[in-house]
Design a protein around this motif. Structure first.
Motif: not given
Ligand SMILES: [Zn+2]
Length: 247
Positions: A85-92, A166-168, A183-185
């Protein structure tokens, strides 16, 4: 108890609660929360054509992923596809465990995922400064990117990707069997529920909002029964929910 402490504790408790995960699970699908208190979600599903996951969690993600996969009769080596969903480190975080799989994400997310571009938001920069970067380098995993909405077919199943930058820069939502992984959207402050992309973590809030407005229009042809955030909270996307998210 001082009022501020009580507020912080109740926010932590709320953030730590998962919501309706059971509703999106089945014999071949498992929603796996990692990392108390913010509960990064990993979703794993078995199709006729392989096992896929949406996102890869944070602290303790390796163990959680192994356990979650075992519950649908799979092992990490069985995972063929990862939808990011996105690559913020708390999701990969568990990416090394499934490094053999195909990683799918929006093209604009690839440099952020592969650390050739740093995440712009302050919390990500702070974490990278303290812990170092935990993402893969270019070439360490096979990345397949897309630049607009697209569809993946796995056996008799379809996974639809909807880009919501937008979020990333390359945030994407995935629709699978009536469940939208947003994701975090869609995420409230301290991950306590649902709202438009959380403040300090979101690179471009105005774009995130505009993309969410467009997303709900693009979703009209589909039967979306549940929407899940990347922080393990799922809800029915009724009118009240959509109003809350688009406020
Ligand atoms: Zn995020």
């Amino acid at each position: 108890m001082p009022r501020r402490l009580a507020l912080v504790l109740s926010l932590l408790l709320l953030a730590g609660c998962t919501m309706n995960l059971r509703q999106v699970e089945g014999p071949d699908a498992n929603a796996i929360p990692t990392t108390w208190p913010t509960q990064s979600l990993v979703f794993a599903a078995r199709t006729a054509d392989g096992v896929f996951v949406v996102d890869l969690g944070w602290g303790g993600a390796d163990r959680a992923l192994r356990r979650g996969l075992a519950q649908i009769g799979a092992r990490p080596e069985d995972v063929t596809d990862v939808f990011v969903t996105h690559s913020h480190r708390d999701h990969i975080m568990a990416w090394p465990l499934v490094r053999h799989a195909r990683f799918h994400m929006m093209a604009a997310e690839v440099p952020l995922f592969e650390s050739t571009l740093a995440h712009a938001d302050v919390p990500s920069r702070a974490v990278a400064a303290v812990r170092g970067d935990v993402g893969p380098w270019p070439g360490e995993v096979a990345v397949r990117s897309f630049s607009g909405d697209t569809t993946f077919v796995m056996g008799t199943d379809t996974i639809r990707a909807f880009v919501v930058p937008g979020h990333t820069a390359g945030s994407t939502a995935y629709l699978y069997r009536g469940v939208l992984f947003a994701g975090d959207a869609i995420s409230r402050p301290y991950h306590t529920g649902f709202g438009p992309g959380m403040g300090i973590f979101t690179e471009d809030r105005a774009r995130n909002h505009a993309e969410l407005v467009s997303l709900f229009e693009r979703l009209r042809p589909y039967d979306v029964r549940w929407v899940c955030t990347a922080h393990a909270k799922c809800a029915r996307p009724d009118e009240r929910f959509i109003r809350k998210v688009l406020r």
